[in-house]
Design an enzyme around this catalytic site. Structure first.
Site, PDB file in Angstrom:
ATOM      1  N   LYS A   1       0.833  -1.211   0.000  1.00 23.46           N
ATOM      2  CA  LYS A   1       0.000   0.000   0.000  1.00 23.46           C
ATOM      3  C   LYS A   1       0.867   1.259   0.000  1.00 23.46           C
ATOM      4  O   LYS A   1       2.062   1.194   0.294  1.00 23.46           O
ATOM      5  CB  LYS A   1      -0.937  -0.024   1.211  1.00 23.46           C
ATOM      6  CG  LYS A   1      -0.228  -0.097   2.542  1.00 23.46           C
ATOM      7  CD  LYS A   1      -1.190  -0.528   3.659  1.00 23.46           C
ATOM      8  CE  LYS A   1      -0.472  -0.566   4.990  1.00 23.46           C
ATOM      9  NZ  LYS A   1      -1.305  -1.193   6.036  1.00 23.46           N
TER      10      LYS A   1
ATOM     11  N   TYR B   1      12.714  31.319   4.927  1.00 22.24           N
ATOM     12  CA  TYR B   1      11.508  32.030   5.368  1.00 22.24           C
ATOM     13  C   TYR B   1      11.524  32.289   6.877  1.00 22.24           C
ATOM     14  O   TYR B   1      11.926  31.423   7.656  1.00 22.24           O
ATOM     15  CB  TYR B   1      10.260  31.193   5.053  1.00 22.24           C
ATOM     16  CG  TYR B   1      10.003  31.027   3.578  1.00 22.24           C
ATOM     17  CD1 TYR B   1       9.622  32.104   2.789  1.00 22.24           C
ATOM     18  CD2 TYR B   1      10.130  29.776   2.982  1.00 22.24           C
ATOM     19  CE1 TYR B   1       9.379  31.930   1.432  1.00 22.24           C
ATOM     20  CE2 TYR B   1       9.884  29.592   1.638  1.00 22.24           C
ATOM     21  CZ  TYR B   1       9.508  30.680   0.862  1.00 22.24           C
ATOM     22  OH  TYR B   1       9.256  30.514  -0.469  1.00 22.24           O
TER      23      TYR B   1
HETATM   24  C1  LIG Z   1      -0.464  -2.109   6.686  1.00 21.12           C
HETATM   25  C2  LIG Z   1      -1.000  -3.425   7.025  1.00 21.12           C
HETATM   26  C3  LIG Z   1      -0.135  -4.506   7.217  1.00 21.12           C
HETATM   27  C4  LIG Z   1       1.369  -4.382   7.238  1.00 21.12           C
HETATM   28  O1  LIG Z   1       1.743  -3.713   8.420  1.00 21.12           O
HETATM   29  P1  LIG Z   1       3.299  -3.523   8.812  1.00 21.12           P
HETATM   30  O2  LIG Z   1       3.269  -3.012  10.192  1.00 21.12           O
HETATM   31  O3  LIG Z   1       3.831  -2.505   7.847  1.00 21.12           O
HETATM   32  O4  LIG Z   1       3.940  -4.840   8.652  1.00 21.12           O
HETATM   33  C5  LIG Z   1      -0.700  -5.754   7.434  1.00 21.12           C
HETATM   34  N1  LIG Z   1      -2.049  -5.903   7.472  1.00 21.12           N
HETATM   35  C6  LIG Z   1      -2.899  -4.878   7.297  1.00 21.12           C
HETATM   36  C7  LIG Z   1      -4.378  -5.110   7.375  1.00 21.12           C
HETATM   37  C8  LIG Z   1      -2.408  -3.602   7.077  1.00 21.12           C
HETATM   38  O5  LIG Z   1      -3.259  -2.589   6.933  1.00 21.12           O
END
Ligand SMILES: *Cc1c(COP(=O)(O)O)cnc(C)c1O
Length: 383
Positions: A49, A276
């Site tokens: 993701k 800035y």
């Molecule tokens: C983001 C996510 C993961 C992975 O999490 P990490 O802490 O990055 O390993 C796994 N399962 C779900 C449902 C997630 O949303």
């Protein structure tokens, strides 16, 4: 520079921007294989993701497919569609909830749907029937995260309803930990217990269980008993640990470096101020260089007055507030030339700057640093 480019607007020939992210595909592959070695016969779903935690969704997905990942995890429908359009054929689970008219797109692109209620399941069943196709679903159980998912204490109806679907394949059933990366695993263990109690439904009714999964990076590192049928590593795949206190039971290495080049050298006179708001003032004449990146690239403004960079293997402070597209680095009496490499994240000789350090400077977590590196920064892949 060898490698290949993943950027929405430019091709390899015209990467003129000195600021870039380098992703070492060999390191990513090694991290994947180390996780796989540890989790034995369990399936593995790399989580991609948010542009693969900033590493570039499509290229990372291709690598994971080459490495025979069993599943890919994304957060939103569009990420799944993009992967299908780029020819990824590995099963893909969209981890977020569904809404509106999304279901036909899931079915059309053969993306697995997360279903959290009997109502949603019925909707999916209806759409699949109308399209004369089969839908794939993973049921989501809320064991204590309170985001999406049917509460574990109300889950039985959903599980029962799922047994009667005619046009839906129930592929998996999963939950998510709130604190598996903590040194205190009390709540994570309670969540695992709630989850196992919920899925004992299948044994009790003597029906085969769908794929059971709950382990994120924290659990992969600290709770081998949560491995079950499939694991979902996110951040650790990229070589970053999910928290400061988590046990490093698997050794992974960062795959991402963030680099730029010196584009301007000047002497700042005693008394002059930088950037800035004139928040930084030279107390004596200093040498300084300008580097072409800023918060518009995801080099967070909240790191102002704390951030450091590496030039020729030496650490120097960023001075003045970080602006949208440029930062100024104080190199005191040292010299630097246009075209010298500047490392924002990564190593040079014995020195290195880590994602964790940037997170500390910004008052956030490594996840947010990585996922904020903007798509304006070209990704270059090193084999
Ligand atoms: C983001 C996510 C993961 C992975 O999490 P990490 O802490 O990055 O390993 C796994 N399962 C779900 C449902 C997630 O949303």
């Amino acid at each position: 520079m060898s490698g290949e480019i993943n950027h929405p607007t430019i091709s390899e020939e015209d990467v003129l921007r000195p600021t870039r992210v380098e992703v070492d595909l060999k390191v990513l592959a090694e991290n994947f294989l180390k996780i796989k070695a540890r989790t034995g016969t369990a399936m593995i779903m790399p989580v991609l993701k948010a542009n693969a935690y900033g590493h570039g969704l499509v290229r990372v997905a291709k690598l994971m497919q080459e490495l025979h990942a069993d599943y890919l995890g994304v957060a939103v429908l569009e990420e799944g569609i993009l992967l299908r359009r780029q020819g990824i054929t590995t099963p893909i689970l969209v981890l977020g909830g569904i809404w509106g008219n999304q279901i036909p797109h899931f079915v059309k692109y053969d993306l697995s749907i997360t279903a959290s209620s009997v109502g949603k399941l019925n909707q999916i069943e209806e759409v699949a029937q109308q399209m004369n196709r089969r839908a794939r679903v993973h049921l989501k159980i809320d064991t204590g995260m309170e985001r999406i998912g049917v509460h574990y204490y109300n889950a039985e109806k959903l599980l029962e309803a799922s047994l009667n679907c005619k046009h839906v394949d129930i592929i998996g059933i999963y939950s998510h930990f709130a604190s598996s990366d903590s040194s205190d695993l009390t709540f994570a263990k309670i969540q695992l217990e709630r989850y196992l109690e919920t899925v004992s439904f299948y044994d009790k009714h003597s029906v085969p269980s769908p794929i059971k999964h709950i382990a994120n990076s924290g659990a992969i590192l600290q709770m081998p008993e949560a491995t079950l049928d499939l694991v979902r590593p996110g951040i650790m795949l990229y070589g970053v640990y999910p928290s400061q206190e988590v046990k490093h039971t698997i050794e992974v290495k960062p795959a991402l470096s963030w680099k730029s080049l010196v584009v301007y050298f000047k002497i700042i006179k005693e008394g002059s101020t930088v950037s800035y708001g004139m928040k930084w003032q030279a107390t004596h004449d200093v040498h300084a260089v300008t580097v072409p990146l800023g918060y518009g690239d995801g080099y967070l403004r909240s790191m102002s007055h704390k951030a450091e960079v590496l030039i020729r293997g030496k650490r120097y402070p960023v001075v003045g507030v970080i602006s949208m597209d440029q930062i100024v680095v104080n190199i005191e009496n040292d010299s630097a030339y246009n075209g010298d490499e500047v490392i924002l994240i990564g190593s040079d000789g014995n020195s290195s700057i880590t994602v964790e350090e940037l997170a500390e400077w910004a008052g956030t977590i490594p996840y947010e640093i990585l996922t904020n590196i903007n798509t304006r920064v070209p990704r270059v892949y090193i084999d």
